[in-house]
Scaffold this motif. Structure first.
Motif, short mmCIF file in Angstrom:
data_model
loop_
_atom_site.label_atom_id
_atom_site.label_comp_id
_atom_site.label_asym_id
_atom_site.label_seq_id
_atom_site.Cartn_x
_atom_site.Cartn_y
_atom_site.Cartn_z
N GLU A 340 0.83 -1.20 0.00
CA GLU A 340 0.00 0.00 0.00
C GLU A 340 0.87 1.26 0.00
OE1 GLU A 340 -3.80 -1.87 2.45
OE2 GLU A 340 -2.08 -1.09 3.53
N TYR A 341 1.99 1.20 0.70
CA TYR A 341 2.93 2.32 0.71
C TYR A 341 3.46 2.56 -0.71
CZ TYR A 341 7.15 5.02 1.94
OH TYR A 341 8.12 5.97 2.01
N ASP A 342 3.83 1.49 -1.41
CA ASP A 342 4.32 1.62 -2.77
C ASP A 342 3.23 2.14 -3.70
OD1 ASP A 342 6.80 0.71 -2.05
OD2 ASP A 342 6.39 -1.37 -2.55
N TYR A 343 1.99 1.72 -3.45
CA TYR A 343 0.85 2.22 -4.23
C TYR A 343 0.76 3.74 -4.14
CZ TYR A 343 -4.22 3.39 -4.41
OH TYR A 343 -5.43 3.98 -4.63
N LEU A 344 0.90 4.27 -2.94
CA LEU A 344 0.82 5.72 -2.75
C LEU A 344 2.03 6.43 -3.33
CD1 LEU A 344 -0.66 5.72 0.84
CD2 LEU A 344 -1.79 6.56 -1.23
N VAL A 345 3.19 5.78 -3.28
CA VAL A 345 4.38 6.37 -3.90
C VAL A 345 4.17 6.49 -5.41
CG1 VAL A 345 6.81 5.95 -4.46
CG2 VAL A 345 6.01 5.66 -2.12
#
Length: 616
Positions: A340-345
């Motif tokens: 999810e962190y990578d999704y937002l990045v």
């Protein structure tokens, strides 16, 4: 999973069963028996809390007795006792299982912890040692299945986030001139996908302070400047869940937080001062703080590092969604995980490109990356054959797909050409295409003919009972001495033999250009047992070309919905074949790009071979 748990409950005469998977930051509930569908079960328990953490530390099956302290009808506190070593341990109310006694045991795959299994009884009793032994045997058996299931769940989540990114990109483009609508659309999608609260952080001139706007209702003033609150402390590690099996690795693509120019993202959790402050003010206390790097009517704070600026950006220039926001979850939910962190990045990266007027640069970067991916599909150097190829993936989030090709040089002036397409897109299709490509290469070196190679691959894929994948492929075995080739086209679009217009040496009648479709067709590979694969043949002369393509080529559509089609491809090949094989695939791709107005929606692989030797 639910079926297995229901059977366990029936076999052990239990009151319920549940299984938690070990994921980034803690244990997530992944399955329950039907008896517990209306009961409270913790959805997520962080590492360090709850019974799963205790069992993980013990690394053994534990027989437990659960005690609850009631205040009226409400559970005020609790504890559990390990019946094997008689030790007692406190238990948070939110981590309390709906049992009075239970067996809880870890599920391992080798040394990798996959999760914990709980089987419980709502009546007080001492679980039998025999039941423990039964569950241990079952967990050993389940571990192999659970590895695949954990990978499948992660792949499914990856696909879901990838689809959401595509939706958000469309929203950002659609509302390029309407930042209010863009902010509303983007925040709604993020909240739905991440199951979080979207809380804008805005500057309030009357208070001379930044405030958190919690769901358009309460506005809470921050105790200090956001720069000091969120970026002056070390955020939690970005890869908490990474393991040797790769479950914790990013699979959305190559963008990282270090690639961002303006947007900054940092984690917030209960262990940090800001997380504690949020909890004390009755707000969700874990998630992410996002700063887009745009400031309306107010200068940046000093000490802002690489983002420092003394200039005031007018409100009219500060276009785009909310400039600062908190994405928050309740303490009972799992923290934002690495995927999810990578999704937002990735979303932040797209935001930067779009709102800086760099959408064209993004497309150029995407093309460069896909061309690099395409180079991994290598065509071997075969004397007597000149080659040209291009590969373009339609999956923006992964930049890889299921199309593959290779040219293998064999002894005695022979070669094998393979072009295939694995069903699906993205990382799953790419990994399966690597397996298929390796297998076909091995069959080629064994001396198998094209039809036999297809049969062998079909048998291998049908042996994978849990793999729902099929393959289309064109396989040709080329004899340069004889000027003849045999082939098998397994569910693949018809390959074309191009015989360019030519003038024989020493005079004689000129040969007009023509394109021949290789019409011997068989079914796809990996769909049915006992599929029959037929062998076709063709001859070639010096200067003839073999043009192969995957279905995304002829199925490309223009804005009216019309297909590019087979006939249009034949006419194009005939018009450009006189210029030789070099660059022919690029010309076809360029025409496809013009036809679809740069809106290709499927992976495309194009390969052309020119025979420098053959029948005269």
């Amino acid at each position: 999973l639910d079926t297995v748990l229901n059977q366990l409950v029936g076999t052990l005469d239990a009151s319920g069963a549940a299984i938690y998977f070990s994921e980034s930051g803690g244990f997530k509930l992944r399955g329950v028996s039907k008896e517990l569908e209306d009961s409270y079960l913790p959805e997520f328990m962080p590492y360090g809390a709850g019974i799963p953490t205790y069992v993980l530390r013990e690394s053994r099956a534990c027989r437990l007795s659960i005690q609850q302290d009631l205040e009226g009808d409400r559970v005020a506190s609790g504890m559990f006792m390990d019946l094997d070593n008689r030790s007692k341990h406190l238990l948070r109310v939110q981590d309390m299982p709906p049992y009075r006694s239970e067996i809880c045991l870890p599920v391992f795959y080798g040394t990798q912890i996959l999760g914990v299994l709980e089987v419980g009884w709502k009546r007080p009793q001492a679980p039998l040692a025999y039941d423990v032994n039964v569950l241990e045997v079952i967990c050993d058996y389940l571990s192999i299945q659970l590895v695949g299931m954990a990978s499948s769940l992660r792949s499914r989540r990856t696909a879901e986030l990838g689809r959401s990114l595509n939706v958000l990109r469309d929203e950002l483009f659609a509302y390029l001139d309407d930042p209010v609508a863009a902010s509303r659309a983007v925040s709604a999608e993020i909240c739905a996908v991440l199951n979080c609260h979207f809380c804008p952080v805005e500057y309030d001139a009357s208070l001379d302070a930044y405030v958190i706007d919690f769901e358009g209702g309460s506005r809470v003033a921050l105790p200090d400047d956001p720069e000091k609150l969120f970026f002056s402390t070390t955020a939690p590690a970005a890869r908490l869940g990474a393991g040797p099996d790769g479950f914790g690795a990013s699979v959305l693509g190559g963008t990282s937080a270090e690639d961002l120019k303006h947007v900054r993202i940092t984690r917030v959790d209960e262990s940090m001062p800001m997380g504690g402050w949020l909890r004390a003010h009755g707000l969700p206390c874990q998630g992410l703080y996002v700063d887009t790097g745009i400031e309306a009517g107010r200068p940046r704070s000093e000490g802002d590092g690489k983002h420092s600026s003394d200039a005031i950006v007018p409100a009219s220039v500060a276009k785009g969604p909310t400039t600062r926001a908190l994405l928050l979850r309740d303490g009972s939910q799992e923290p934002i995980d690495d995927l999810e962190y990578d999704y937002l990045v990735h979303l932040a990266h797209d935001f930067e490109l779009i709102y800086e007027g760099e959408s064209q640069k993004r497309e150029e970067r995407h093309i460069a990356q896909t061309l690099q991916i395409g180079m991994r599909n290598s065509l071997g150097d075969v004397p007597g054959i000149a080659t040209d190829s291009v590969y373009l993936s339609a999956t923006n989030s992964a930049l890889v797909g299921g199309d593959f090709y290779t040219l293998i040089r064999l002894p005695d002036d022979c070669a094998v050409m393979i072009l295939g397409d694995v069903s699906g897109k993205g990382i799953e299709a790419a990994s399966m295409s690597a397996l298929v490509k390796t297998a076909l290469t091995a069959y080629a070196w064994e001396g198998a003919g094209p039809a036999r190679m297809a049969r062998s691959l079909n048998s291998m894929l049908m042996g994978f009972s849990r793999v729902e994948t099929f393959v289309t492929a064109f396989i040709a075995k080329i004899d340069l001495k004889a000027g003849r080739a045999t082939y098998c086209s397994a569910g693949h679009p018809p390959t074309m033999v191009i015989r360019p217009e030519s003038m024989p040496l020493g005079g004689g009648e000129a040969r007009g250009g023509e394109v021949e479709l290789l019409g011997c067709q068989s079914g796809v590979i990996g769909a049915f047992e006992g599929m029959v694969y037929e062998t076709g043949a063709f001859t070639f002369a010096p200067g003839d070309m073999l043009f192969m393509y995957t279905d995304g080529t002829i199925e490309a559509r223009d804005r009216t919905g019309a297909f590019f089609g087979e006939q249009r491809l034949r006419d194009l090949l005939l018009s450009v074949s006189g210029e030789g094989v070099s660059g022919i695939c690029g010309k076809v791709l360029g025409e496809l790009d013009r036809f679809t107005e740069s809106a290709l929606d499927d992976d495309i692989a194009l390969v052309s071979l020119e025979f420098l030797r053959g029948r005269s």
